[in-house]
Write a protein that holds these residues in place. Structure first.
Motif, PDB file in Angstrom:
ATOM      1  N   TYR A 143       5.684  -3.979   7.413  1.00 30.49           N
ATOM      2  CA  TYR A 143       4.887  -3.557   6.250  1.00 30.49           C
ATOM      3  C   TYR A 143       5.087  -2.058   6.002  1.00 30.49           C
ATOM      4  O   TYR A 143       5.208  -1.605   4.879  1.00 30.49           O
ATOM      5  CB  TYR A 143       3.399  -3.852   6.496  1.00 30.49           C
ATOM      6  CG  TYR A 143       2.554  -3.682   5.262  1.00 30.49           C
ATOM      7  CD1 TYR A 143       2.309  -4.760   4.407  1.00 30.49           C
ATOM      8  CD2 TYR A 143       2.004  -2.448   4.927  1.00 30.49           C
ATOM      9  CE1 TYR A 143       1.544  -4.602   3.263  1.00 30.49           C
ATOM     10  CE2 TYR A 143       1.253  -2.274   3.789  1.00 30.49           C
ATOM     11  CZ  TYR A 143       1.010  -3.355   2.956  1.00 30.49           C
ATOM     12  OH  TYR A 143       0.261  -3.192   1.808  1.00 30.49           O
ATOM     13  N   GLY A 144       5.118  -1.288   7.080  1.00 31.27           N
ATOM     14  CA  GLY A 144       5.338   0.149   6.979  1.00 31.27           C
ATOM     15  C   GLY A 144       4.091   0.926   6.612  1.00 31.27           C
ATOM     16  O   GLY A 144       3.106   0.371   6.120  1.00 31.27           O
ATOM     17  N   HIS A 145       4.141   2.227   6.890  1.00 27.52           N
ATOM     18  CA  HIS A 145       3.030   3.131   6.568  1.00 27.52           C
ATOM     19  C   HIS A 145       3.624   4.266   5.736  1.00 27.52           C
ATOM     20  O   HIS A 145       4.291   5.159   6.261  1.00 27.52           O
ATOM     21  CB  HIS A 145       2.406   3.656   7.879  1.00 27.52           C
ATOM     22  CG  HIS A 145       1.265   4.587   7.646  1.00 27.52           C
ATOM     23  ND1 HIS A 145       1.327   5.931   7.930  1.00 27.52           N
ATOM     24  CD2 HIS A 145       0.014   4.367   7.159  1.00 27.52           C
ATOM     25  CE1 HIS A 145       0.171   6.505   7.630  1.00 27.52           C
ATOM     26  NE2 HIS A 145      -0.640   5.582   7.160  1.00 27.52           N
ATOM     27  N   ARG A 146       3.395   4.170   4.420  1.00 24.05           N
ATOM     28  CA  ARG A 146       4.077   5.087   3.496  1.00 24.05           C
ATOM     29  C   ARG A 146       3.793   6.569   3.766  1.00 24.05           C
ATOM     30  O   ARG A 146       4.719   7.381   3.706  1.00 24.05           O
ATOM     31  CB  ARG A 146       3.706   4.747   2.043  1.00 24.05           C
ATOM     32  CG  ARG A 146       4.874   4.168   1.220  1.00 24.05           C
ATOM     33  CD  ARG A 146       5.506   2.959   1.818  1.00 24.05           C
ATOM     34  NE  ARG A 146       4.540   1.882   1.930  1.00 24.05           N
ATOM     35  CZ  ARG A 146       4.723   0.786   2.664  1.00 24.05           C
ATOM     36  NH1 ARG A 146       5.822   0.624   3.364  1.00 24.05           N
ATOM     37  NH2 ARG A 146       3.808  -0.155   2.730  1.00 24.05           N
ATOM     38  N   ALA A 155       0.854  -1.192   0.000  1.00 19.31           N
ATOM     39  CA  ALA A 155       0.000   0.000   0.000  1.00 19.31           C
ATOM     40  C   ALA A 155       0.887   1.238   0.000  1.00 19.31           C
ATOM     41  O   ALA A 155       1.850   1.329   0.759  1.00 19.31           O
ATOM     42  CB  ALA A 155      -0.900  -0.006   1.229  1.00 19.31           C
TER      43      ALA A 155
END
Lengths: 465, 97
Positions: free
Chosen positions: A426-429, A400
């Motif tokens: 996963y990270g949060h862009r 995402a």
């Protein structure tokens, strides 16, 4: 108008729409072009012809150039063909410097229980040869690995012995601060063609301030000169790290590298471990780093315009992805990520990690990216359940915020950095500082190509030769 | 401040991606009522006025709508492209339904 869409993404930069197709070709078009493409209201003009020629739209349902496009896409991912090529050996954590931003959890020179055993070195080399890569790079890191020339010799000799039957192309790199480059160490480098990767932060006042020493600069410069004399000028390349103090000195840092006769500089931001020592938030550092980068880059362009060849090496990697059909071997800007696919780390204690940053996490007590032990089976290390879980998060085509980003072809995925800065692989862009930094620099380079093409393109082409 | 979106025009995926993309600067609360979705938006940034927030939201939403159209229309050619690039096979049926 009758035509078929082909896969592409888009963004807006410098008042233009920038379209990027599936294999990274970029097309700059007037605002509103994407709407016209999607709504089939394009005029049959030069823009239309360029869009057809560059694989953004097709007049046939299956374009005649599909096989060429497939070959281009395969080439862009060809770094995957050979699997892990870079093998990092963390020889010791002992170090003879006291760098303020130390990212490698180094310890004092007389520390014990932080140096690789001969058995671990030998087993690590055997594991390295299990990788199918035809070119293997063996990189010695620390701490300060030159404190243990006997281990480096052992590792190289073991590799040379095994390579008699393997027939790989071997490359050796010693990551050293150049402070303790003894004749013994340089003899090994000369004998086996070991390249020196060193660390130089800029002018004397800045380098010494970063190292927590008053004479580090003089020793490093002397070490670089000695290594160049013995090994050849091109066998020594330095890395720069932008400490918080360094942010104020972009021009001085570039000039230092030019004065020392280097052909380029990699303007490198601190990683989270280095930054942690400053107790400063990422947001401000990244904003300041981007300003620093642009000032340094403009100065580098001026130097080139005055006739001196001098590259910014991060830009060269991005520009190679943007302006050539080829991929790069740079592990931080790959998708699928460089971890495991392109790099493995054999730590002094016998554990194997997915990347250099993974072992730094481990030194802080977090073993999330420890993927095995040198005594484990190779298949259990690189194809084990932990790596399978990581693999679900290592392609920006599926993440995402990345999957819809037009710049994803020029960027990379990094689950370890996501984890270390955001607590989640996963990270949060939208709040990722790595995303913010990479995007800012890539957009800056595209802006230069849009607004100052005639000035910068000849320079960029020389860098890419 | 509320933004009303017709879900017959903008899919749930488009709206979700927009909310995600803007989540650093804009706080969104979604209220779905059949085909109409009301989104309460609140700027979290000192530099984003209400007008700018609304404009940014619609521009981002329309971009995702365009991306969705491109992705839908190119789904099969993309599969073929990847298959030709990475499968160990030279013969593919290029007839797209």
């Amino acid at each position: 108008m009758e035509y078929h869409l082909l896969p592409f993404d888009f963004t807006r930069i410098a008042g233009q729409e920038v379209l990027v197709n599936e294999f990274g070709d970029m097309f700059v078009a007037p605002m509103g072009t994407v709407d016209k493409i999607v709504n089939r209201t394009l005029e049959k003009d030069d823009v239309y012809k360029s869009l057809v020629a560059n694989f953004f739209i097709s007049e046939q349902q299956v374009p005649a150039t599909l096989d060429i496009a497939a070959a281009r896409l395969r080439e862009k991912k060809s770094f995957l063909d050979d699997f892990t090529a870079l093998h990092i050996f963390v020889v010791t954590l002992q170090c003879n410097q006291n760098c303020v931003y130390c990212q490698a959890s180094s310890r004092k020179e007389d520390s014990v229980h932080c140096t690789m055993s001969e058995e671990t070195m030998a087993r690590s080399v055997e594991l390295m040869f299990r990788s199918p890569a035809p070119v293997l790079t063996m990189e010695f890191q620390g701490g300060e690995p030159s404190l243990h020339p006997e281990l480096i010799r052992l590792g190289i000799e073991k590799a040379e012995e095994l390579n008699k039957s393997e027939g790989r192309v071997m490359r050796y790199v010693l990551c050293t601060n150049c402070v303790h480059l003894t004749d013994e160490m340089l003899d090994i480098c000369k004998q086996y063609g070991v390249m020196i990767s060193t660390s130089l932060d800029g002018p004397e006042f800045l380098h010494n301030s970063n190292r927590g020493k008053t004479d580090s600069y003089q020793k490093v410069i002397a070490g670089i000169a000695k290594a160049r004399e013995v090994l050849g000028v091109d066998m020594v390349s330095p890395l720069q790290t932008t400490s918080v103090r360094a942010l104020q000195y972009p021009i001085e840092i570039v000039d230092e590298y030019v004065d020392l006769g280097f052909k380029g500089i990699f303007l490198r931001a601190l990683n989270p471990y280095g930054l942690a020592t400053y107790n400063q938030d990422w947001d401000k550092y990244v904003d300041d780093f981007v300003v620093f980068y642009k000032k340094a880059f403009e100065h580098i362009l001026d130097i080139n315009k005055r006739g001196t060849f001098f590259m910014e090496e991060f830009a060269v990697i991005v520009l190679r992805k943007m302006l050539t059909p080829f991929c790069t071997g740079f592990v931080d800007l790959q998708s699928p990520a460089g971890i495991i696919n392109s790099v493995l780390v054999y730590n002094y204690d016998g554990y194997v990690y997915a990347s250099d940053e993974s072992r730094m996490l481990a030194e802080n007590g977090d073993f999330t990216f420890r993927i095995g032990n040198v005594n484990d089976k190779y298949e259990d290390i690189v194809y084990g359940p932990k790596v399978q879980r990581i693999a679900q998060l290592w392609a920006n085509e599926t993440l995402a915020g990345c999957s819809d980003c037009a710049l994803r072809n020029y960027c990379g995925a990094d689950p370890v950095r996501n984890y270390s800065t955001q607590g989640d692989p996963y990270g949060h862009r939208p709040t990722s500082m790595l995303c913010k930094k990479n995007k800012a620099i890539i957009e800056y380079l595209i802006t230069l190509l849009i607004e100052r093409k005639e000035e910068v393109l000849p320079i960029f082409k020389r860098w890419l030769l | 401040m509320n933004i009303t979106v017709d879900r017959k025009i903008y899919s749930d995926i488009c709206i979700s991606k927009t909310v995600y993309a803007l989540s650093k600067d804009i706080c969104c609360q979604r209220h779905i009522n059949d085909d109409i979705e009301t989104i309460e938006v609140e700027s979290q940034s000192d530099t984003l006025t209400d007008d700018m927030t609304v404009k940014l939201f619609w521009q981002t939403l329309n971009d995702y709508k365009n991306r969705e159209i491109i992705a839908t229309e190119t789904k099969e050619i993309r599969i073929l492209l990847y298959a030709k690039a990475f499968a160990d096979c030279d013969t593919f049926d290029e007839n797209i339904d």
